[in-house]
Motif scaffolding. Sequence first.
Motif, PDB file in Angstrom:
ATOM      1  N   LYS A  69       0.858  -1.185   0.000  1.00  0.00           N
ATOM      2  CA  LYS A  69       0.000   0.000   0.000  1.00  0.00           C
ATOM      3  C   LYS A  69       0.891   1.230   0.000  1.00  0.00           C
ATOM      4  O   LYS A  69       1.749   1.382   0.870  1.00  0.00           O
ATOM      5  N   GLY A  70       0.705   2.079  -0.987  1.00  0.00           N
ATOM      6  CA  GLY A  70       1.500   3.294  -1.092  1.00  0.00           C
ATOM      7  C   GLY A  70       1.791   3.634  -2.535  1.00  0.00           C
ATOM      8  O   GLY A  70       1.464   2.875  -3.444  1.00  0.00           O
ATOM      9  N   ASN A  71       2.437   4.772  -2.721  1.00  0.00           N
ATOM     10  CA  ASN A  71       2.705   5.271  -4.071  1.00  0.00           C
ATOM     11  C   ASN A  71       4.066   4.882  -4.624  1.00  0.00           C
ATOM     12  O   ASN A  71       4.245   4.807  -5.825  1.00  0.00           O
ATOM     13  N   ASP A  72       5.043   4.684  -3.752  1.00  0.00           N
ATOM     14  CA  ASP A  72       6.372   4.317  -4.217  1.00  0.00           C
ATOM     15  C   ASP A  72       7.104   3.577  -3.098  1.00  0.00           C
ATOM     16  O   ASP A  72       6.627   3.507  -1.970  1.00  0.00           O
ATOM     17  N   LEU A  74       9.584   4.235  -1.268  1.00  0.00           N
ATOM     18  CA  LEU A  74      10.036   4.987  -0.094  1.00  0.00           C
ATOM     19  C   LEU A  74       8.895   5.404   0.825  1.00  0.00           C
ATOM     20  O   LEU A  74       9.136   5.810   1.953  1.00  0.00           O
ATOM     21  N   SER A  75       7.664   5.313   0.344  1.00  0.00           N
ATOM     22  CA  SER A  75       6.540   5.753   1.170  1.00  0.00           C
ATOM     23  C   SER A  75       5.435   4.710   1.276  1.00  0.00           C
ATOM     24  O   SER A  75       4.292   5.050   1.519  1.00  0.00           O
ATOM     25  N   CYS A  76       5.767   3.446   1.075  1.00  0.00           N
ATOM     26  CA  CYS A  76       4.740   2.421   1.129  1.00  0.00           C
ATOM     27  C   CYS A  76       4.952   1.474   2.308  1.00  0.00           C
ATOM     28  O   CYS A  76       6.000   1.462   2.945  1.00  0.00           O
ATOM     29  N   VAL A  77       3.925   0.702   2.566  1.00  0.00           N
ATOM     30  CA  VAL A  77       3.977  -0.366   3.564  1.00  0.00           C
ATOM     31  C   VAL A  77       3.773  -1.671   2.808  1.00  0.00           C
ATOM     32  O   VAL A  77       2.872  -1.775   1.979  1.00  0.00           O
ATOM     33  N   ALA A  78       4.608  -2.646   3.076  1.00  0.00           N
ATOM     34  CA  ALA A  78       4.469  -3.961   2.457  1.00  0.00           C
ATOM     35  C   ALA A  78       4.308  -5.005   3.552  1.00  0.00           C
ATOM     36  O   ALA A  78       4.959  -4.934   4.598  1.00  0.00           O
ATOM     37  N   VAL A  79       3.405  -5.947   3.305  1.00  0.00           N
ATOM     38  CA  VAL A  79       3.186  -7.051   4.228  1.00  0.00           C
ATOM     39  C   VAL A  79       3.344  -8.340   3.444  1.00  0.00           C
ATOM     40  O   VAL A  79       2.718  -8.511   2.397  1.00  0.00           O
ATOM     41  N   SER A  80       4.196  -9.231   3.928  1.00  0.00           N
ATOM     42  CA  SER A  80       4.378 -10.540   3.318  1.00  0.00           C
ATOM     43  C   SER A  80       4.030 -11.609   4.339  1.00  0.00           C
ATOM     44  O   SER A  80       4.251 -11.430   5.539  1.00  0.00           O
ATOM     45  N   ALA A  81       3.475 -12.706   3.838  1.00  0.00           N
ATOM     46  CA  ALA A  81       3.110 -13.819   4.713  1.00  0.00           C
ATOM     47  C   ALA A  81       3.246 -15.114   3.936  1.00  0.00           C
ATOM     48  O   ALA A  81       3.253 -15.111   2.697  1.00  0.00           O
ATOM     49  N   ARG A  82       3.371 -16.191   4.656  1.00  0.00           N
ATOM     50  CA  ARG A  82       3.348 -17.503   4.012  1.00  0.00           C
ATOM     51  C   ARG A  82       2.650 -18.477   4.941  1.00  0.00           C
ATOM     52  O   ARG A  82       2.553 -18.261   6.148  1.00  0.00           O
ATOM     53  N   GLY A  83       2.135 -19.537   4.363  1.00  0.00           N
ATOM     54  CA  GLY A  83       1.410 -20.510   5.164  1.00  0.00           C
ATOM     55  C   GLY A  83       0.802 -21.576   4.281  1.00  0.00           C
ATOM     56  O   GLY A  83       1.175 -21.729   3.119  1.00  0.00           O
ATOM     57  N   LYS A  84      -0.150 -22.286   4.852  1.00  0.00           N
ATOM     58  CA  LYS A  84      -0.850 -23.343   4.132  1.00  0.00           C
ATOM     59  C   LYS A  84      -2.317 -22.985   4.027  1.00  0.00           C
ATOM     60  O   LYS A  84      -2.889 -22.398   4.933  1.00  0.00           O
ATOM     61  N   VAL A  85      -2.911 -23.349   2.900  1.00  0.00           N
ATOM     62  CA  VAL A  85      -4.324 -23.090   2.666  1.00  0.00           C
ATOM     63  C   VAL A  85      -5.142 -24.339   2.936  1.00  0.00           C
ATOM     64  O   VAL A  85      -4.625 -25.457   2.893  1.00  0.00           O
ATOM     65  N   GLN A  86      -6.416 -24.115   3.203  1.00  0.00           N
ATOM     66  CA  GLN A  86      -7.359 -25.220   3.302  1.00  0.00           C
ATOM     67  C   GLN A  86      -8.720 -24.732   2.834  1.00  0.00           C
ATOM     68  O   GLN A  86      -9.042 -23.550   2.959  1.00  0.00           O
TER      69      GLN A  86
END
Length: 102
Positions: A69-72, A74-86
């Motif tokens: 979320k953000g424009n570039d 230098l000014s954005c927030v990033a969220v990464s995740a990993r896991g298993k689906v069901q």
Amino acid sequence: MNTTKILKFLEKEIHSVIMATVDDSGLPVTCAIDIMDSDENGLYFLTAKGKNFYGRLKKNRCIALTGIKGNDTLSCVAVSARGKVQEIGNAFLQRLFEKIRI
């Protein structure tokens, strides 16, 4: 920030994420997915049984995702995740369908 708040941020503030799975050869494949809901148990999204994405999820339940979320950079927030689906089954589907953004 606790896990539930991070998951809610992914759902409400970012919503569209890039999700990675693997194909039959073990190679990475990405696609854009909308996060439809979240709670203390995880994130919820929709796909259809006939799609290649669904087939990859059935063969290997491990995924990774990133939302930004953000424009570039230098000014954005990033969220990464990993896991298993069901699969959650039909009981929960109506709740997700009601959240579809038109």
